[in-house]
Scaffold this motif. Structure first.
Motif, PDB file in Angstrom:
ATOM      1  N   GLU A 354      36.230  -0.391 -12.393  1.00 49.84           N
ATOM      2  CA  GLU A 354      36.065  -1.576 -11.550  1.00 49.84           C
ATOM      3  C   GLU A 354      37.366  -1.936 -10.850  1.00 49.84           C
ATOM      4  O   GLU A 354      37.365  -2.281  -9.670  1.00 49.84           O
ATOM      5  N   HIS A 355      38.482  -1.858 -11.564  1.00 48.63           N
ATOM      6  CA  HIS A 355      39.771  -2.161 -10.947  1.00 48.63           C
ATOM      7  C   HIS A 355      40.115  -1.145  -9.864  1.00 48.63           C
ATOM      8  O   HIS A 355      40.653  -1.507  -8.809  1.00 48.63           O
ATOM      9  N   ASN A 356      39.798   0.119 -10.124  1.00 48.78           N
ATOM     10  CA  ASN A 356      40.068   1.143  -9.133  1.00 48.78           C
ATOM     11  C   ASN A 356      39.276   0.891  -7.861  1.00 48.78           C
ATOM     12  O   ASN A 356      39.815   0.974  -6.739  1.00 48.78           O
ATOM     13  N   TRP A 358      38.061  -1.977  -6.859  1.00 55.39           N
ATOM     14  CA  TRP A 358      38.550  -3.228  -6.258  1.00 55.39           C
ATOM     15  C   TRP A 358      39.778  -2.963  -5.394  1.00 55.39           C
ATOM     16  O   TRP A 358      39.903  -3.461  -4.277  1.00 55.39           O
ATOM     17  N   VAL A 359      40.696  -2.159  -5.922  1.00 57.02           N
ATOM     18  CA  VAL A 359      41.908  -1.840  -5.154  1.00 57.02           C
ATOM     19  C   VAL A 359      41.583  -0.995  -3.938  1.00 57.02           C
ATOM     20  O   VAL A 359      42.073  -1.240  -2.832  1.00 57.02           O
ATOM     21  N   ASP A 361      38.768  -0.764  -2.292  1.00 53.77           N
ATOM     22  CA  ASP A 361      37.869  -1.405  -1.336  1.00 53.77           C
ATOM     23  C   ASP A 361      38.508  -2.567  -0.588  1.00 53.77           C
ATOM     24  O   ASP A 361      37.865  -3.192   0.258  1.00 53.77           O
ATOM     25  N   ASN A 362      39.745  -2.902  -0.902  1.00 50.26           N
ATOM     26  CA  ASN A 362      40.426  -3.998  -0.203  1.00 50.26           C
ATOM     27  C   ASN A 362      41.615  -3.461   0.595  1.00 50.26           C
ATOM     28  O   ASN A 362      42.124  -2.368   0.334  1.00 50.26           O
ATOM     29  N   TRP A 364      44.707  -3.742   0.649  1.00 51.12           N
ATOM     30  CA  TRP A 364      45.985  -4.034   0.035  1.00 51.12           C
ATOM     31  C   TRP A 364      47.137  -3.335   0.763  1.00 51.12           C
ATOM     32  O   TRP A 364      48.216  -3.896   0.924  1.00 51.12           O
TER      33      TRP A 364
END
Length: 387
Positions: A354-356, A358-359, A361-362, A364
């Motif tokens: 999930e963290h991967n 999230w990073v 898909d944004n 950053w």
């Protein structure tokens, strides 16, 4: 047990099934090394069997082996799978397991059964027809002793007079005890009557897999009738297992010892001997029958999900290792299980995924570059003003 039907504890079981022709000293050291490795990799349990004949299963006293490996392990629980109760005075066996519980600081598990090898019973002068009745008699006495009772009881094979253990188990409230089961209802009946756990061996084979539909309900019914309580978290399933990076590699690995071990198993268990003329055919036949799990971590995950669907939920899965393959390949299988299978069911991979996402898909990176650009511009402006 939690709402999830999937196991969160994992173990390794070695009867062990070893190829003949290798030094038993070397084999014992390898068995201990597997347990030590399992401890380091985060397995929760390790189990060693008790056998007295046949040549392939050389451990006659699992308690001795487990006491030895307890000195070089830290967290893993250590179980006998299983002590054959008709071969032992129940008082002396209970005493040994309590000692093991103290030596391991609460990491001992007592697994028991009636004894598998008729050749063992023959050497001890025991009528095989009496073994299951003797197991029930001994199991009742052992649980009473472990729970602090004084037992006076005479049978045709032991005689106890005001027998009481000098030591209570290290584990509070009581030592973890499980009964072995395969297809018959005797295992779940015993588990329910005594209020203990259960380990189903060869759970992936066709007949054992089908029996899983009713085993827990039998245990629950017996528990209710005898004023006991049981918990699915104390239900363990086991299957003969070898995994590798690919299915082809796993099958290739097993050409090392599959034929020798499989032919032995056909002599000591209800499974028929293979009629396939080649080793590849024997392996394929065993896989298709469900008698073994030979594949990849994904294959293992799929089997565990099928077992959960069949049972309604259980607490631990125990992989049975054999000399189908070499010691090095067994160690690699253990690593793969720890790398991919255990974290899948213990919920350790999902937050990382999930963290991967999230990073990824944004934006950053865009924001980081903008921040760097702004800092550079600010520095340039401040430098100009300073001049």
């Amino acid at each position: 047990m939690s709402a999830s039907p999937y196991p969160t504890n994992f173990g390794v079981f070695m009867a062990p099934f070893h190829k003949i022709g290798v030094s038993p000293t070397v084999l014992f050291e390898r068995d201990l090394a597997i347990v030590e490795m399992a401890d380091r990799l985060g397995f929760q349990e390790a189990w060693l069997g008790e056998h007295h004949s046949g040549g392939h299963e050389p451990i006659g006293s699992p308690e001795l082996m487990l006491a030895a490996v307890s000195r070089s392990t830290r967290n893993i629980k250590l179980g006998t799978a299983v002590n054959s109760l008709p071969y032992h005075n129940p008082f002396l066996l209970a005493e040994r397991l309590v000692t093991l519980d103290h030596l391991t600081h609460g990491r001992a598990i007592m697994g028991f059964g009636p004894g598998q090898l008729l050749s063992d019973a023959y050497m001890l002068g025991i009528d095989p027809a009496t073994q299951r009745d003797r197991m029930l008699e001994a199991a009742d006495v052992i649980m009473r002793l472990l729970r602090g009772e004084t037992v006076t009881e005479k049978t045709d094979w032991y005689d106890l007079h005001e027998a009481k253990l000098q030591l209570r188990p290290y584990t509070v409230p009581e030592l973890d005890v499980v009964v072995a089961a395969v297809t018959s209802p005797s295992g779940p009946v015993t588990a329910g009557r005594l209020g203990i756990g259960m380990i189903n061996l060869s759970a992936s084979s066709a007949s054992a897999f089908e029996a899983l539909r009713t085993h827990w309900s039998i245990a629950e019914k017996e528990a209710a009738a005898h004023g006991r309580t049981i918990d699915r978290k104390n239900w363990r399933l086991s299957a003969i297992t070898h995994i590798a990076e690919t299915e082809d590699q796993a099958r290739k690995d097993c050409t090392y010892g599959f034929e020798e071990i499989w032919n032995y198993l056909a002599h000591i268990s209800p499974m028929p001997a293979s009629e396939k003329p080649d080793i590849e055919g024997m392996i394929e036949e065993a896989i298709e029958s469900g008698a073994v799990l030979i594949g990849t971590p994904d294959t293992a995950i799929e089997l565990i999900r099928k077992l959960a669907d069949q049972t309604g939920g259980f607490g631990s899965f125990v992989m049975t290792l054999t000399d189908f393959t070499t010691f090095d390949k067994q160690k690699r299988a253990l690593e793969l299980w720890a790398e991919y299978v255990i974290p899948e069911f213990r919920g350790q991979l999902q937050p990382i995924r999930e963290h991967n996402a999230w990073v990824r898909d944004n934006e950053w990176k865009t924001k980081t570059m903008a921040a760097i650009s702004a800092a550079s511009e600010k520095y340039a402006q401040e430098a100009t003003t300073a001049r």
